[in-house]
Design an enzyme around this catalytic site. Structure first.
Site, PDB file in Angstrom:
ATOM      1  N   HIS A 132      10.688 -31.227 -71.449  1.00 31.54           N
ATOM      2  CA  HIS A 132      10.581 -29.557 -71.818  1.00 31.54           C
ATOM      3  C   HIS A 132      11.321 -29.229 -72.789  1.00 31.54           C
ATOM      4  O   HIS A 132      12.451 -29.956 -73.003  1.00 31.54           O
ATOM      5  CB  HIS A 132      10.671 -28.568 -70.761  1.00 31.54           C
ATOM      6  CG  HIS A 132      11.929 -28.728 -69.926  1.00 31.54           C
ATOM      7  ND1 HIS A 132      12.291 -29.969 -69.280  1.00 31.54           N
ATOM      8  CD2 HIS A 132      13.149 -28.037 -69.856  1.00 31.54           C
ATOM      9  CE1 HIS A 132      13.291 -29.800 -68.587  1.00 31.54           C
ATOM     10  NE2 HIS A 132      13.963 -28.651 -69.020  1.00 31.54           N
ATOM     11  N   PHE A 133      11.058 -28.194 -73.855  1.00 29.31           N
ATOM     12  CA  PHE A 133      11.972 -28.129 -74.863  1.00 29.31           C
ATOM     13  C   PHE A 133      12.411 -26.582 -74.641  1.00 29.31           C
ATOM     14  O   PHE A 133      11.762 -25.632 -74.443  1.00 29.31           O
ATOM     15  CB  PHE A 133      10.850 -27.896 -76.168  1.00 29.31           C
ATOM     16  CG  PHE A 133      11.531 -28.078 -77.475  1.00 29.31           C
ATOM     17  CD1 PHE A 133      12.532 -27.305 -77.962  1.00 29.31           C
ATOM     18  CD2 PHE A 133      11.318 -29.300 -78.229  1.00 29.31           C
ATOM     19  CE1 PHE A 133      12.893 -27.274 -79.344  1.00 29.31           C
ATOM     20  CE2 PHE A 133      11.708 -29.422 -79.405  1.00 29.31           C
ATOM     21  CZ  PHE A 133      12.753 -28.534 -79.749  1.00 29.31           C
TER      22      PHE A 133
END
Length: 164
Positions: A120-121
């Site tokens: 995830h960012f």
């Protein structure tokens, strides 16, 4: 002993808690948006508030695919991921007026990933002076806005986005 008064946490403490089962991001995929603070759902990725934010407006762009690495994503998912990161920067600039951002992906627990199995960012707005004596001396981060209020502030921006 140090004390920090946090009356807003009482709702969380008293809330019926289901035991965590599986990946927290995969759980968000099937959950109600408002309950899990999901701001946007694309074809390959979704955007959600970080449950334990470093700053107000800390969001994450998460692929639906449960995979530990960016290199496992196909081109369509990668393109949507970065497009949503760019659009989120614009939304956060308009809604919070930060002085800058921290952007990042932590791959693997050794790199600091709290949820190493689902890449995830992170997008974290930053302001000049947002690290004050509370975090520097007291090792406490002060988040001045309730998470439900952050969700209500940002959700209209994401509702106005055209679908990718």
């Amino acid at each position: 002993m140090r004390q920090l008064w946090t009356p807003w946490r009482l709702a969380y403490i008293l809330k019926d808690k289901k035991p965590a089962q599986g990946c927290v991001f995969c759980t968000k995929i099937a959950a109600e948006d408002a309950e899990e603070h999901v701001l946007y759902r694309g074809d390959h990725c979704f955007i959600t508030l970080n449950r334990y934010p470093y700053n107000n407006g800390h969001v994450m762009v998460v692929p639906y695919l449960h995979t530990p690495s960016l290199e496992s994503l196909d081109d369509e998912t990668s393109l949507e991921l970065m497009t949503l990161v760019r659009r989120t920067l614009h939304i956060l600039r308009d809604s919070y007026h930060p002085d800058g951002f921290n952007l990042g992906v932590n791959e693997g627990s050794i790199a600091g990933a709290g949820i190493a199995g689902h890449v995830h960012f992170h997008i974290v707005p930053r302001w000049s002076g947002d690290v004050n004596y509370m975090s520097a001396v007291g090792e406490v981060r002060v988040i001045p806005e309730m998470q439900d209020d952050t969700y209500q502030r940002l959700k209209p921006y994401y509702e106005a986005l055209p679908h990718l």
